[in-house]
Scaffold this active site. Sequence first.
Site, PDB file in Angstrom:
ATOM      1  N   GLY A   1      54.668  15.872  47.522  1.00 42.77           N
ATOM      2  CA  GLY A   1      54.131  14.813  47.161  1.00 42.77           C
ATOM      3  C   GLY A   1      53.201  13.843  48.479  1.00 42.77           C
TER       4      GLY A   1
ATOM      5  N   ARG B   1      42.814  19.676  41.701  1.00 36.36           N
ATOM      6  CA  ARG B   1      43.637  20.982  40.718  1.00 36.36           C
ATOM      7  C   ARG B   1      42.621  21.839  39.564  1.00 36.36           C
ATOM      8  NH1 ARG B   1      49.098  17.955  37.749  1.00 36.36           N
ATOM      9  NH2 ARG B   1      50.380  18.312  40.574  1.00 36.36           N
TER      10      ARG B   1
ATOM     11  N   LYS C   1      65.946   9.013  50.981  1.00 39.59           N
ATOM     12  CA  LYS C   1      67.542   9.886  50.294  1.00 39.59           C
ATOM     13  C   LYS C   1      67.919  11.094  50.340  1.00 39.59           C
ATOM     14  CE  LYS C   1      67.181   5.297  47.612  1.00 39.59           C
ATOM     15  NZ  LYS C   1      67.767   4.655  46.060  1.00 39.59           N
TER      16      LYS C   1
END
Length: 397
Positions: free
Chosen positions: A355, A36, A198
């Site tokens: 991610g 980053r 999910k």
Amino acid sequence: MAWKTLDDMDLAGKVVLVRVDVNVPMENGRVTDATRIEKIVPTVTDILARGGKPVLLAHFGRPKGRIVDDMSLRHILPALQAALPGNRVLFAGDCIGPVAKAAVSALRPGEVLLLENTRFHPGEETNDATLAAAMAALGDVYVNDAFSAAHRAHASTEGLARLLPHAAGRLMGEELRALDAALGSPRRPVVAVVGGAKVSTKLELLGNLVTKVDHLVIGGGMANTFLVARGIEVGKSLAERDMAATALEIVAKAKAAGCAIHLPLDIVVAREFKAGAASETLDVTACPIDAMILDAGPKTVAALRALFATARTLIWNGPLGAFEIAPFDAGTVAAARAVADLTRAGKLVSVAGGGDTVAALHQAGVAGDFTFISTAGGAFLEWMEGKDLPGVAALLQ
């Protein structure tokens, strides 16, 4: 979308407040992944080349409005200096007030100033107007280069943009262009690959995508819930059986919008969830009652390769299986390599984010072959859900 870039701004002699994301992982006081930090270098060096004085604003961790030494940005100073070896990088112990003002006033051409964690002030996360004004008093121009924080209406991401002439930084601009190419004004057909555990965590995402894309590929534990909704037995697999009716609603919405939903054709199952566990490949309708579905099988991967070959744009969020553990990474890796091959050949615009997705693409060795990989996390997901991002909206005004 229309926003100003650094090319549109007169930066000579100006103090440029740059909102960046340098919220990097640390261990024993050292940065363990400087990605980053490295990504903000083009914006910082461009401002310097145009005669501006970069003053960096950022958050670090979640101090919740308190001063927490472990979350001081001074800890990342060595890594930031290493990323900008040709420029002296200075640090100020506050992001507003006398300490910050003195540091800004002392800044010389060619130097970069990092201000202390914006979240040490409780007004940051509440988008307090007084805090935003105190930040604005330090500079002449505001540049947002932190798309990853753009889904939050904070003082340094939204409030500040309303008080100063503003523009998108190089990284922010790159992200916005890539995302617009994927869903805003894409080349069709468009394929979206959505995986993960999910359905309940990605309801808004699925609901938005079926109205925007031509094909929706559902993998991972999410696919099991859709299989249950179709009356297919999934044994001991992760599945939200109480979400079956919701899954059918998504299917109906997709049909009405002309979006085709693709589920696994064959599955890789095991009785144990561990590396090297004995596994077998079966038809999707043949999962034993005592087994777990842990990956998509080779027929599914072959079908995906054929589908991807018909597409012009692909957007990916979430793995197709339990990619963290071999051999259940095979489906995700094979599909990712198929996308990479088409992208390298110039046949596909591919955008990925999230991610687990980024980790899976690195594991497949193809992270550098996608058109664009977003590291924005929550902001990327909210953008895919069709939500307005406050930090982006403020730049468009």
